[in-house]
Design an enzyme around this catalytic site. Sequence first.
Site, PDB file in Angstrom:
ATOM      1  CG  HIS A  53      -5.895  -1.955   0.316  1.00  0.00           C
ATOM      2  ND1 HIS A  53      -5.042  -1.620  -0.716  1.00  0.00           N
ATOM      3  CD2 HIS A  53      -5.370  -1.401   1.426  1.00  0.00           C
ATOM      4  CE1 HIS A  53      -4.058  -0.893  -0.249  1.00  0.00           C
ATOM      5  NE2 HIS A  53      -4.223  -0.749   1.067  1.00  0.00           N
ATOM      6  CB  SER A  69      -0.961  -0.039   1.188  1.00  0.00           C
ATOM      7  OG  SER A  69      -1.948   0.951   1.074  1.00  0.00           O
ATOM      8  CG  ASP A 128      -6.964  -2.280  -3.421  1.00  0.00           C
ATOM      9  OD1 ASP A 128      -7.413  -1.252  -2.887  1.00  0.00           O
ATOM     10  OD2 ASP A 128      -5.754  -2.577  -3.383  1.00  0.00           O
TER      11      ASP A 128
END
Length: 369
Positions: A336, A211, A306
Amino acid sequence: MHRKVKGVRLAPKANGEINKRTLFVLAVDFEVAEELTPGTGQRKVQITRRKGVNKMGLTNNAKVYLEAFYSGPKKIQDLTAEEARQMMSLAPVPENVEVPPVAKVEDRQIPVDGGEITARIYTPSGQGPFPLFVYYHGGGWVLGNLETSDAGCRLLAEKTGRVVVSVDYRLAPEFKFPVPVEDSYNALCWARDNASQLNAIAEDIVVGGDSAGGNLATVMAILSNDNNGPTITAQALIYPVTNLDFTSPSYEKFADGYGLDRDLMIWFGEYYVNNEEEFNDPLVSPLLYENVNALPPAIIVAAENDVLFSEGVQYQEKLEQAGVEVKHTIIEGSIHGFFSNMVIFADETKATVDQIANYLKTVKTNVSN
């Protein structure tokens, strides 16, 4: 500062026309019916949500996680950063969790401008010296720490046969951009300069992260290229942030209800940057970097459901068009954040590490192993 993003689920215009920006979402989440009003020639457009459509394609553990994630009285984006951290710290710690074994784990301090940060060193089994893997945790530059990526880093060390240096960079909003970038680059240089102490190989470094950490890993490759910095063998990016634009197709498709809501991502972004202009800085949005042909090979592991899915694909395409070797792989049914929740997403985490380890075996290095 308020980041304005157009809505994606708008009503039809008075003349019955549908805004083009809604078409992608309508095709996925809605049914559109059109009928003529007798005697008037006027059209009537009716839009209804398909029941259950926006949650199809999720694994059972993803559904269970999301139900728990949204069970609280407030969403994360409705809290302050400090309140969100406190809420996460109060979450119960699962008992009897199997921790992936490694030969050695130790914390080291790294000097940075204005203080020190901690790096956790994971040494795999074997004699060494081992190649390096510098890892940056996720959390939107606001949340997360060494513990949230601990299980994943242990797996990475053993499966890749690399010394993993997990970096606890300072977080926004107390330390906005560019401080997390500067901390991350200092840690990368520290790992190279202290490789012999770590029983590691300074000339063979992989940068990676999940991320926001994937964002920082890509930015490290950019800075190393621009500043003749450490030699980067490859990028290992787990659902990375590559463009803080918030308007891609996956931002529309997964805007709400999949854990990382669009509004939550905007919340992270606004805490991270100092002003609107910085959203377009390649060190914030590396998809905008021009000289990508000079970047190292990359593997991008995407979560299927996501908001960041599209920008991962866009980064893959940009690297490919520049002649950079890149592999894009999808963990089906996932959402995610799975990599920092191994208790729930053990299979997804292990599959991700296996994908990365197998890919790195194919990447050419500048040293003889």
